[in-house]
Scaffold this active site. Structure first.
Site, PDB file in Angstrom:
ATOM      1  N   GLY A  45       0.776  -1.232   0.000  1.00  0.00           N
ATOM      2  CA  GLY A  45       0.000   0.000   0.000  1.00  0.00           C
ATOM      3  C   GLY A  45       0.803   1.274   0.000  1.00  0.00           C
ATOM      4  CD  GLU A  69       2.186  -8.792   2.161  1.00  0.00           C
ATOM      5  OE1 GLU A  69       2.172 -10.003   2.416  1.00  0.00           O
ATOM      6  OE2 GLU A  69       1.150  -8.089   2.137  1.00  0.00           O
ATOM      7  N   PRO A  70       5.328  -4.347  -0.824  1.00  0.00           N
ATOM      8  CG  PRO A  70       7.391  -3.392  -1.389  1.00  0.00           C
ATOM      9  CD  PRO A  70       6.761  -4.412  -0.474  1.00  0.00           C
ATOM     10  N   GLY A  71       3.753  -3.390  -3.844  1.00  0.00           N
ATOM     11  CA  GLY A  71       3.514  -3.799  -5.231  1.00  0.00           C
ATOM     12  C   GLY A  71       3.692  -2.590  -6.135  1.00  0.00           C
ATOM     13  NE  ARG A  72      -1.590   1.187  -5.998  1.00  0.00           N
ATOM     14  CZ  ARG A  72      -2.458   1.081  -6.987  1.00  0.00           C
ATOM     15  NH1 ARG A  72      -2.188   1.579  -8.168  1.00  0.00           N
ATOM     16  NH2 ARG A  72      -3.607   0.454  -6.822  1.00  0.00           N
ATOM     17  CB  CYS A  86     -17.140  -2.704 -29.504  1.00  0.00           C
ATOM     18  SG  CYS A  86     -18.765  -2.372 -30.141  1.00  0.00           S
ATOM     19  CE1 TYR A  89      -2.289  -4.937  -7.929  1.00  0.00           C
ATOM     20  CE2 TYR A  89      -1.636  -2.653  -7.628  1.00  0.00           C
ATOM     21  CZ  TYR A  89      -1.693  -3.942  -7.164  1.00  0.00           C
ATOM     22  OH  TYR A  89      -1.150  -4.260  -5.949  1.00  0.00           O
TER      23      TYR A  89
END
Ligand SMILES: *Cc1c(COP(=O)(O)O)cnc(C)c1O
Length: 470
Positions: A255, A316-319, A388, A427
């Site tokens: 986060g 737990e860093p992702g971003r 579409c 993401y």
């Protein structure tokens, strides 16, 4: 600072993203040439930026040296990216059997891997236990029993951590908050003690090694972390006093935010709460400093400072690892003027098939015209993707101003121009779909010296048919 001849735009990053010959350059490589060479849409990953981000996160170790960083691989789990992360010296978090498979394939040692998951299957648990990973984060008392059953069957002991929900809110999106009692994640505090006692009752099957809370994604303030850590610390202390069992780690989750509004030229057009969240600047070091200072005070008071010092703190860093290390290049394929509204539209070849958060959370990705990066961005364009679906647009279709209505681009932006969507590492690739029969795009990795490597080739039409029977 040394004198600068021309002010660089807010989105520029020294030695990484800039303007050369009026076009966007990525580590000195011309973005338009990359688009021509590899085709668009194209994801361009900067390996140096990933390493830079990891180094910045590791500064949190100034405040607690026993720090373990586990990259949240769901943010982007391409093998080529996992390889750069692994070589940078940190570990990995996985959320499924498939991500465990990828992490092992990317060369992580089992003890470098921890597993989360809200709804793990027996097979996935067996794969994790068989591999002998660092820990499995348990999401419910039921899951503890399931792990014990699987461990008994395999004749192997599982390392487990209890994932708590702490009733902690953040100033992020509702769906990105994961420590509220209304969220689907984690074990309630009222059940945690009983669950830990039960885990200690079967030491031959499970080894209880830690506690975990993930407060949510893109968290702009340190307070939720302090609250979550304090809650875990109190559980840890209680367990130690009651049973003498020392937990080995506390996992404070992910986060750590990314500043998606480095370029603030359109920030005022975004609704204020959203603007604060998207422009957050909290660092891992600041979060850790505030957390440790608060918890240390309680620990000293309780005569348990050594317990805190001996603890491994997991993040737990992702971003924060991958978001600003990736640029999505997309080509304008169509343009139109609507006399009724006076608006000019540009239609790209990248929509929510590649940027799902753009429609799911109205996520803001700054757009730069890579073909005219040196020209002033003064004209307003409605920007939209190729799908579409009337919802495949780069603005807030519902008029809620979560996104700017129009994007500012150079006056003569037109068909053929390469638009760069910045900060598109997290993401995006990991959530892409082949909706409308659109093959997945290629992803390339750029190094400091401008060398380029394809880490995922573009899918072919044949790939679209993979696993289908006629
Ligand atoms: C998604 C997730 C993360 C990563 O969140 P970021 O906001 O990308 O840092 C970390 N831990 C858990 C348990 C997650 O579900």
């Amino acid at each position: 600072m040394a004198s600068q001849t021309s002010p660089s735009p807010g989105w520029a990053i020294e030695k990484y993203l800039g303007i050369e010959n009026d076009r966007l350059s990525i580590h000195g490589v011309d973005a338009v040439s990359l688009a021509e060479r590899f085709g668009t849409p194209l994801f361009v990953v900067s390996a140096p930026r990933i390493r830079h981000n990891i180094a910045a996160l590791l500064e949190a170790a100034h405040h607690h040296s026993r720090l373990k960083l586990c990259y949240a691989s769901k943010a982007n789990n391409l093998l080529g990216i996992l390889r750069v992360v692994r070589e940078a010296g940190i570990d990995v978090e996985v959320n499924s059997g498939g991500e465990l498979f990828r992490a092992l394939r990317a060369g992580f040692e089992p003890m470098q891997i921890e597993m989360n998951g809200i709804s793990k299957s027996e097979e996935e648990l067996a794969e994790a236990i068989e591999a002998g990973i660092y820990t499995i984060n348990l999401d419910s008392p039921f899951e503890l029993e399931l792990v014990e059953r699987v461990a008994a069957r395999l004749g192997k002991r599982a390392r487990v951590t209890v994932r708590l929900v702490a009733g902690v809110g953040t100033r992020s999106h509702a769906a990105l908050q994961t420590a509220l009692y209304t969220s689907k994640f984690g074990v309630s505090p009222s059940q945690a003690r009983e669950m830990m006692r039960r885990a200690l009752a079967h030491p031959e099957l499970v080894e209880l090694v830690g506690l975990h809370i993930h407060v949510g994604s893109q968290t702009p303030d340190p307070e939720p972390y302090v609250e979550a850590f304090t809650a875990m610390w109190n559980h840890l202390l209680h367990l130690y006093r009651e049973t003498g069992h020392r937990l080995q780690h506390i996992n404070i989750g992910g986060g750590i935010p990314v500043n998606y509004l480095r370029d603030r030229s359109q920030a005022e057009e975004i609704e204020s709460g959203e603007r604060v969240m998207l422009g957050a600047s909290l660092t891992a070091a600041e979060m850790m400093k505030q957390t440790i200072e608060t918890v240390r005070a309680t620990a000293v008071e309780a005569g348990a400072a050594d317990l805190l010092d001996g603890l491994e703190i997991v993040m737990e860093p992702g971003r924060a690892v991958i978001a600003d290390a990736v640029t999505l290049l997309t080509t304008v394929r169509n343009q139109k003027h609507r006399p009724e509204t006076g608006e000019n539209w540009l239609l790209t070849d990248a929509g929510y098939n590649l940027m799902l958060s753009m429609v799911m959370y109205h996520w803001y990705y700054h757009a730069v015209n890579g073909s005219r990066a040196g020209a002033p961005s003064t004209a307003r364009f409605r920007l939209a993707g190729p799908l579409c679906d009337g919802g495949d647009v780069y603005f807030d279709l519902h008029g809620g101003h979560h996104l700017p209505d129009c994007r500012l681009l150079p006056e003569n932006s037109q068909v053929g121009d390469v638009i760069a969507m910045l900060n598109t590492g997290a993401y995006t690739i990991s959530q892409m779909t082949a909706y409308n029969g659109r093959p997945f795009p290629a992803t390339i990795l750029v190094e400091e010296d401008g060398s380029v490597e394809v880490i995922r080739r573009r899918d072919s039409y044949e790939d679209l048919l993979l696993n289908e029977n006629i």
